[in-house]
Design an enzyme around this catalytic site. Structure first.
Site, PDB file in Angstrom:
ATOM      1  N   SER A 215       0.844  -1.197   0.000  1.00 34.60           N
ATOM      2  CA  SER A 215       0.000   0.000   0.000  1.00 34.60           C
ATOM      3  C   SER A 215       0.883   1.252   0.000  1.00 34.60           C
ATOM      4  O   SER A 215       1.670   1.448  -0.929  1.00 34.60           O
ATOM      5  CB  SER A 215      -0.955  -0.042   1.191  1.00 34.60           C
TER       6      SER A 215
ATOM      7  N   GLU B 238      -8.888  -5.551  -4.550  1.00 34.68           N
ATOM      8  CA  GLU B 238      -8.425  -4.435  -3.717  1.00 34.68           C
ATOM      9  C   GLU B 238      -9.596  -3.568  -3.277  1.00 34.68           C
ATOM     10  O   GLU B 238      -9.632  -3.035  -2.162  1.00 34.68           O
ATOM     11  CB  GLU B 238      -7.454  -3.547  -4.520  1.00 34.68           C
TER      12      GLU B 238
ATOM     13  N   HIS C 179      -7.530  -5.643  -0.434  1.00 36.26           N
ATOM     14  CA  HIS C 179      -6.324  -4.860  -0.177  1.00 36.26           C
ATOM     15  C   HIS C 179      -5.743  -5.257   1.185  1.00 36.26           C
ATOM     16  O   HIS C 179      -6.461  -5.335   2.174  1.00 36.26           O
ATOM     17  CB  HIS C 179      -6.694  -3.373  -0.181  1.00 36.26           C
TER      18      HIS C 179
END
Length: 530
Positions: A186, A314, A429
């Site tokens: 991320s 995600e 995610h």
């Protein structure tokens, strides 16, 4: 195992003996200062080297987390600590070093071992390094007057300082300073890319893995010079930047944090945040002084073997943020167009683009009829498009291999989905790092040969092979890895699907990527700059 004392540049540190995933012992050193505490006049500024200490520093527990709204484990401004996990200390044979950069949107997160436990990766004979860096206003406040010493990106400069610490000290932990792989997820993945672009980081690493994030993602950008808005929230009446800075360096961390949080729309999805990475005014001390897209496309970056990739869904994360932040109201129209398109909300062109996107993803259906349509939309417009394009650019302009993956494995280790109570298939995610790090969300017992166990073995082998050899599958006779992972080739976007099996495929989500790239061309508006 020998006594857990190591000499680093600043003094002696004492660690402890821990047990890895396979039941073997390793050395754990935590909470070692890698920079001077950024307090008082050092608040907001680039990190300075740590001071020396006398005696033996206790390095057996996690150091303070950096101060952030959602951090909970002993958060503090005095937080620039580094952790090292290794099978041997002061050995003649040096191991590859893996340098982890945590995620959290540049606003939260830390290297705490409850989330990023080393027990999986250290089984593969690598030295693992984790660390904290400053977040939010403390890490990313920027002033226009560079003579004030706050040009921005202090949090990214913390990363450089931590890498410099590794170069100076990692040999004593049996790590090879000439074989360092940076990897992150991320915001950590975006940071990996940004380090590849920064002149400051030259020579500090040799391979890179960017997971679910890149330098081109819209959420990896911050506004410049938010100081006057911050001063207004704190009741500081001066308009002089020097005077405001002096006041900001004296105000309590609680008041500063509360004021900064008032500038952040909690529903930040689709909007540029006030404190994040920026392009600085060019100077010898700049971390980044040119637009990332220009540096990547021109090939002016540190060319190293690279892995990039994403999780298959995600967008579950974005959906979860939408429905928990705004009272379970999805706000499709407000999140559908990335701000980087520079379209005025409500304009004819904006409304036309919204209609095109809705038709592509929902085909005139109500979005609530099929949540997976929403997950795909948010996967593509907030994550995949920029990650996909970045990988293509790096492959075209670099002279080292670029490997791409799609992580779709869905087991009990996918903690983010359980956090949002999502039942639809796919990987959310942040779901993939639970196969690299032991964390508090994992089941207590992972049975051998279970899908969770197999997933862990595959991920740690792929990642550590890459750290060792610059190739995640150097042998076609590996029992754990049954497939050779091919890098991107000219006119051929190879990728590895990491699911129940390992499968080589070509061009993930080709139709969606073509749709978005054509949409950008049709709007004829250049992407927003940092």
């Amino acid at each position: 195992m020998s006594d857990c004392v190591v000499n680093v540049r600043e003094g002696k540190v004492r660690g402890k003996i821990s047990t890895d995933f396979e039941g073997n012992h390793f050395y754990s050193f935590q909470g070692i200062p890698y920079a001077k505490p950024p307090l008082g006049n050092l608040r907001f500024k680039a990190p300075e080297p740590p001071e020396k200490w006398n005696g033996i520093l206790d390095a057996t527990e996690n150091g303070n987390e950096c101060y952030a709204r959602n951090n909970t484990y002993s958060r503090s401004e005095d937080c620039l600590f580094i952790n090292v996990f290794t099978k041997e200390i002061q050995a003649k044979r040096l191991r590859p070093v893996m340098f982890w950069i945590h995620g959290g949107g540049f606003t939260t997160g830390s290297s705490h071992s409850v989330i990023y436990g080393p027990e999986y990766l250290v089984t593969q004979d690598v030295v693992l390094v984790t660390f904290n860096y400053r977040l939010g206003v403390l890490g990313f406040l920027s002033l226009e007057d560079i003579t004030l010493g706050v040009p921005g990106n202090a949090g990214l400069k913390d990363m450089v300082m931590a890498l410099q610490w590794v170069q100076s000290n990692i040999r004593d932990f049996s790590g090879d300073p000439n074989n360092v792989t940076i990897f992150g997820e991320s915001a950590g993945g975006a940071s990996v890319n940004l380090l590849m672009l920064s002149p400051m980081a030259k020579g500090l690493f040799h391979k890179a893995i960017a997971q679910s994030g890149c330098a081109l993602n819209g959420w990896a950008r911050g506004k410049k010079h938010s100081i006057h808005l911050l001063a207004e929230k704190l009741g500081i009446e001066s308009t002089n930047d020097r005077v405001i800075l002096e006041q900001l360096q004296k105000v309590s961390i609680e008041d500063l944090s509360n004021a900064a949080n008032k500038l952040v729309d909690p529903f930040y999805v689709g909007k540029i945040r006030p404190f994040g990475p920026i392009v600085e005014i060019k100077s010898p001390k700049s971390f980044l002084s040119e637009e990332p897209i220009n540096l990547i496309k021109s090939g002016r970056y540190h060319k190293v073997p690279l892995i990039m990739g994403y999780c298959s869904r995600e967008g579950i994360f974005v959906y979860g943020m939408c429905t928990t932040t705004k009272g379970s109201h999805l706000l499709i129209d407000e999140t559908i167009i990335p701000y980087s398109m520079n379209l005025r909300i409500g304009s004819d062109q904006y409304n036309s683009v919204v209609s095109s996107i809705k038709k592509f993803y929902f085909n005139d259906r109500d979005p609530s009829e099929n949540k997976d349509d929403i997950y795909r939309l948010y996967t593509d417009n907030f994550f995949l498009l920029d990650i996909y394009n970045s990988a293509r650019y790096f492959s075209e302009t670099g002279n080292s291999p670029t490997y791409f993956y799609r992580f779709s494995l869905d087991t009990a280790l996918n903690f983010m989905k359980s956090l949002y109570d999502i039942e639809e298939p796919g990987a959310c995610h942040a779901d993939e790092f639970s196969y690299l790090f032991k964390n508090g969300f994992a089941p207590e017992d992972i049975e051998p040969e279970s899908s969770e166990y197999v997933g862990i073995q595959r991920m740690i082998k792929l990642w550590t092979n890459f750290a060792k050899y610059g190739n995640p599958t150097p042998s076609n006779k590996d029992k754990v890895l049954s497939t050779i992972w091919k890098p991107l080739e000219p006119q051929r976007f190879n990728y590895l699907n990491i699911g129940d099996d390992l499968e080589m495929k070509i061009d993930p989500e080709r139709n969606a990527m073509d749709f978005w790239n054509n949409l950008y061309k049709e709007t004829s508006v250049p992407k927003a700059k940092l």
